[in-house]
Design a protein around this motif. Sequence first.
Motif, PDB file in Angstrom:
ATOM      1  N   ILE A   1       0.868  -1.193   0.000  1.00 28.63           N
ATOM      2  CA  ILE A   1       0.000   0.000   0.000  1.00 28.63           C
ATOM      3  C   ILE A   1       0.902   1.240   0.000  1.00 28.63           C
ATOM      4  CG2 ILE A   1      -1.812   1.262   1.238  1.00 28.63           C
ATOM      5  CD1 ILE A   1      -2.634  -1.477   2.420  1.00 28.63           C
ATOM      6  N   PRO A   2       0.699   2.165  -0.963  1.00 32.13           N
ATOM      7  CA  PRO A   2       1.567   3.348  -1.012  1.00 32.13           C
ATOM      8  C   PRO A   2       1.538   4.120   0.310  1.00 32.13           C
ATOM      9  CG  PRO A   2       0.228   3.205  -2.989  1.00 32.13           C
ATOM     10  CD  PRO A   2      -0.290   2.152  -2.056  1.00 32.13           C
ATOM     11  N   LEU A   3       2.701   4.592   0.713  1.00 33.20           N
ATOM     12  CA  LEU A   3       2.824   5.325   1.976  1.00 33.20           C
ATOM     13  C   LEU A   3       1.895   6.546   2.004  1.00 33.20           C
ATOM     14  CD1 LEU A   3       4.515   4.673   4.384  1.00 33.20           C
ATOM     15  CD2 LEU A   3       6.335   6.128   3.478  1.00 33.20           C
ATOM     16  N   ALA A   4       1.762   7.199   0.854  1.00 32.54           N
ATOM     17  CA  ALA A   4       0.913   8.402   0.802  1.00 32.54           C
ATOM     18  C   ALA A   4      -0.535   8.064   1.182  1.00 32.54           C
ATOM     19  CB  ALA A   4       0.955   9.012  -0.598  1.00 32.54           C
ATOM     20  N   TYR A   5      -1.011   6.875   0.796  1.00 37.32           N
ATOM     21  CA  TYR A   5      -2.379   6.482   1.162  1.00 37.32           C
ATOM     22  C   TYR A   5      -2.465   6.197   2.669  1.00 37.32           C
ATOM     23  CZ  TYR A   5      -3.408   5.785  -3.843  1.00 37.32           C
ATOM     24  OH  TYR A   5      -3.599   5.962  -5.185  1.00 37.32           O
ATOM     25  N   LEU A   6      -1.403   5.591   3.194  1.00 35.28           N
ATOM     26  CA  LEU A   6      -1.421   5.250   4.623  1.00 35.28           C
ATOM     27  C   LEU A   6      -1.335   6.497   5.489  1.00 35.28           C
ATOM     28  CD1 LEU A   6       0.957   2.173   4.352  1.00 35.28           C
ATOM     29  CD2 LEU A   6      -1.448   2.103   5.002  1.00 35.28           C
ATOM     30  N   LEU A   7      -0.603   7.503   4.996  1.00 38.84           N
ATOM     31  CA  LEU A   7      -0.430   8.732   5.788  1.00 38.84           C
ATOM     32  C   LEU A   7      -1.505   9.762   5.462  1.00 38.84           C
ATOM     33  CD1 LEU A   7       3.468   9.132   5.555  1.00 38.84           C
ATOM     34  CD2 LEU A   7       2.118   7.942   7.290  1.00 38.84           C
ATOM     35  N   GLY A   8      -2.156   9.602   4.307  1.00 32.52           N
ATOM     36  CA  GLY A   8      -3.217  10.542   3.911  1.00 32.52           C
ATOM     37  C   GLY A   8      -2.674  11.814   3.287  1.00 32.52           C
ATOM     38  N   SER A   9      -1.379  11.850   3.044  1.00 33.80           N
ATOM     39  CA  SER A   9      -0.796  13.051   2.433  1.00 33.80           C
ATOM     40  C   SER A   9       0.591  12.728   1.883  1.00 33.80           C
ATOM     41  CB  SER A   9      -0.665  14.171   3.465  1.00 33.80           C
ATOM     42  OG  SER A   9       0.261  13.799   4.458  1.00 33.80           O
ATOM     43  N   THR A  10       1.068  13.644   1.034  1.00 35.18           N
ATOM     44  CA  THR A  10       2.451  13.542   0.570  1.00 35.18           C
ATOM     45  C   THR A  10       2.930  14.925   0.155  1.00 35.18           C
ATOM     46  OG1 THR A  10       3.971  12.224  -0.783  1.00 35.18           O
ATOM     47  CG2 THR A  10       2.060  13.111  -1.908  1.00 35.18           C
ATOM     48  N   TYR A  11       4.212  15.005  -0.182  1.00 36.51           N
ATOM     49  CA  TYR A  11       4.776  16.293  -0.590  1.00 36.51           C
ATOM     50  C   TYR A  11       4.979  16.336  -2.098  1.00 36.51           C
ATOM     51  CZ  TYR A  11       5.382  17.705   4.183  1.00 36.51           C
ATOM     52  OH  TYR A  11       5.124  18.090   5.472  1.00 36.51           O
ATOM     53  N   PHE A  12       4.647  17.482  -2.686  1.00 37.19           N
ATOM     54  CA  PHE A  12       4.894  17.714  -4.109  1.00 37.19           C
ATOM     55  C   PHE A  12       5.360  19.146  -4.241  1.00 37.19           C
ATOM     56  CE2 PHE A  12       3.517  19.248  -8.284  1.00 37.19           C
ATOM     57  CZ  PHE A  12       4.118  18.304  -9.104  1.00 37.19           C
ATOM     58  N   TYR A  13       6.488  19.333  -4.903  1.00 31.64           N
ATOM     59  CA  TYR A  13       7.034  20.674  -5.088  1.00 31.64           C
ATOM     60  C   TYR A  13       7.173  21.373  -3.731  1.00 31.64           C
ATOM     61  CZ  TYR A  13       8.174  23.777  -9.018  1.00 31.64           C
ATOM     62  OH  TYR A  13       8.823  24.516  -9.974  1.00 31.64           O
ATOM     63  N   ASN A  14       7.597  20.583  -2.741  1.00 29.14           N
ATOM     64  CA  ASN A  14       7.837  21.107  -1.383  1.00 29.14           C
ATOM     65  C   ASN A  14       6.584  21.540  -0.629  1.00 29.14           C
ATOM     66  OD1 ASN A  14      10.447  20.826  -0.607  1.00 29.14           O
ATOM     67  ND2 ASN A  14      11.146  22.619  -1.773  1.00 29.14           N
ATOM     68  N   ARG A  15       5.437  21.120  -1.117  1.00 28.45           N
ATOM     69  CA  ARG A  15       4.205  21.482  -0.409  1.00 28.45           C
ATOM     70  C   ARG A  15       3.426  20.206  -0.106  1.00 28.45           C
ATOM     71  NH1 ARG A  15       4.067  25.564  -4.804  1.00 28.45           N
ATOM     72  NH2 ARG A  15       5.020  27.410  -3.880  1.00 28.45           N
ATOM     73  N   LYS A  16       2.652  20.266   0.992  1.00 25.66           N
ATOM     74  CA  LYS A  16       1.935  19.068   1.428  1.00 25.66           C
ATOM     75  C   LYS A  16       0.550  19.009   0.784  1.00 25.66           C
ATOM     76  CE  LYS A  16       1.143  16.728   5.809  1.00 25.66           C
ATOM     77  NZ  LYS A  16       1.219  16.878   7.258  1.00 25.66           N
ATOM     78  N   PHE A  17       0.173  17.842   0.278  1.00 19.57           N
ATOM     79  CA  PHE A  17      -1.135  17.662  -0.360  1.00 19.57           C
ATOM     80  C   PHE A  17      -1.852  16.451   0.243  1.00 19.57           C
ATOM     81  CE2 PHE A  17       1.178  20.163  -3.425  1.00 19.57           C
ATOM     82  CZ  PHE A  17       0.218  20.998  -3.970  1.00 19.57           C
ATOM     83  N   VAL A  18      -3.168  16.594   0.350  1.00 18.90           N
ATOM     84  CA  VAL A  18      -4.002  15.463   0.769  1.00 18.90           C
ATOM     85  C   VAL A  18      -4.017  14.435  -0.361  1.00 18.90           C
ATOM     86  CG1 VAL A  18      -6.401  14.770   1.247  1.00 18.90           C
ATOM     87  CG2 VAL A  18      -5.502  16.912   2.198  1.00 18.90           C
ATOM     88  N   VAL A  19      -3.863  13.177   0.004  1.00 18.99           N
ATOM     89  CA  VAL A  19      -3.890  12.102  -0.991  1.00 18.99           C
ATOM     90  C   VAL A  19      -4.738  10.956  -0.437  1.00 18.99           C
ATOM     91  CG1 VAL A  19      -2.486  10.375  -2.180  1.00 18.99           C
ATOM     92  CG2 VAL A  19      -1.597  12.678  -1.911  1.00 18.99           C
ATOM     93  N   THR A  20      -5.659  10.455  -1.251  1.00 18.82           N
ATOM     94  CA  THR A  20      -6.459   9.292  -0.851  1.00 18.82           C
ATOM     95  C   THR A  20      -6.362   8.253  -1.977  1.00 18.82           C
ATOM     96  OG1 THR A  20      -8.531   9.829  -1.982  1.00 18.82           O
ATOM     97  CG2 THR A  20      -8.157  10.923   0.146  1.00 18.82           C
ATOM     98  N   PRO A  21      -6.855   7.036  -1.738  1.00 19.75           N
ATOM     99  CA  PRO A  21      -6.805   6.028  -2.807  1.00 19.75           C
ATOM    100  C   PRO A  21      -7.643   6.406  -4.037  1.00 19.75           C
ATOM    101  CG  PRO A  21      -7.074   4.991  -0.679  1.00 19.75           C
ATOM    102  CD  PRO A  21      -7.247   6.457  -0.442  1.00 19.75           C
ATOM    103  N   ASP A  22      -8.352   7.530  -4.001  1.00 22.57           N
ATOM    104  CA  ASP A  22      -9.123   7.981  -5.171  1.00 22.57           C
ATOM    105  C   ASP A  22      -8.264   8.736  -6.174  1.00 22.57           C
ATOM    106  OD1 ASP A  22     -11.673   7.020  -4.449  1.00 22.57           O
ATOM    107  OD2 ASP A  22     -11.881   8.667  -3.018  1.00 22.57           O
ATOM    108  N   VAL A  23      -7.030   9.034  -5.796  1.00 23.46           N
ATOM    109  CA  VAL A  23      -6.171   9.796  -6.730  1.00 23.46           C
ATOM    110  C   VAL A  23      -4.812   9.119  -6.899  1.00 23.46           C
ATOM    111  CG1 VAL A  23      -7.237  12.028  -6.233  1.00 23.46           C
ATOM    112  CG2 VAL A  23      -5.246  11.315  -4.892  1.00 23.46           C
ATOM    113  N   LEU A  24      -4.184   9.453  -8.023  1.00 22.32           N
ATOM    114  CA  LEU A  24      -2.814   9.004  -8.255  1.00 22.32           C
ATOM    115  C   LEU A  24      -1.906   9.592  -7.169  1.00 22.32           C
ATOM    116  CD1 LEU A  24      -1.132   7.755 -10.887  1.00 22.32           C
ATOM    117  CD2 LEU A  24      -0.271  10.086 -10.939  1.00 22.32           C
TER     118      LEU A  24
END
Length: 282
Positions: free
Chosen positions: A56-79
């Motif tokens: 399971i991707p870490l971003a899904y487990l944590l509910g967020s990830t970083y892109f371009y140095n900024r934090k974004f919400v990520v769920t299994p509904d998105v890449l």
Amino acid sequence: MKLAQLIAQTGEHEATIQVLCHLLEAKRTNVFLVKDISEPIAAKTIQIIEEYKKGIPLAYLLGSTYFYNRKFVVTPDVLVPRHDTEVLVELAEKKIIADCLARIDECKSKYRILDLCCGSGIIGISLAYLCDWLHERQRNHFYEIVAADYSLAALEVATKNAALHHADINFVHSDLFNDIRGKFHLIVCNPPYVRTTEIGVEDEWTLKEPRIALDGGIDGLYFYRRILANAKQHLVPNGMIIFEIGYDQAKAVETIALENGYRSVETFKDLANRDRVVTIRV
Ligand SMILES: C[S@@+](CC[C@H](N)C(=O)[O-])C[C@H]1O[C@@H](n2cnc3c(N)ncnc32)[C@H](O)[C@@H]1O
């Protein structure tokens, strides 16, 4: 527990650091300075890493990830946002700045950007930061960012991210251009481009991502064909479309662009020196 002990227990160095950054709400460098990791934090980290090891991707487990140095919400509904996509954002920023300088004496017409296949909204929202900055410095840089996706669930995530980043974005539920109105100075797009039979082959964890975000048809080029057949009528003269592409798709996308009468096509590489982005002018 010491950090080294925890890493030895999980067996995952990088993922453990990322989980700790998230749980401790700490910067990466500060995680290394923590003398003693509490039992509850260590237990939670081990639990998350167990799930991660199941694919399971870490971003899904944590509910967020970083892109371009900024934090974004990520769920299994998105890449899960990829760092490779930052190349596209950098090129888009250059185009916006160049256009902004060229338009310095122009009327107050809006500079329009379309983020097609927006997913979690990372591209459009990153560009909104630049547009806000330009607007503050140069009062006549009025802009509008439209972001579209066919997945309603993805649009919900993107809307949350826009709110989180105070980004002024008009979201549209649309099958590509079907519900998009008007012309744009810039279209940015990271479409699904994985060949149907190759989904999950290189990275097994992509099987946990939405198929609609990955499946580019038999040859991976389905979306480039559909988009390039229609993009011209949505671009102003000298407008540009910037696509993310698969590392082996540059030639094919260039051919599709030239067949559809576009003027010039340039390819750019990612940090791993693989073809990753093409810019196409009308
Ligand atoms: C590769 S993901 C890119 C997401 C995001 N822009 C990023 O870079 O992380 C492709 C996106 O295209 C969307 N999509 C797939 N088919 C679509 C269509 N027919 N019209 C609009 N969006 C579509 C998916 O829902 C997904 O969010």
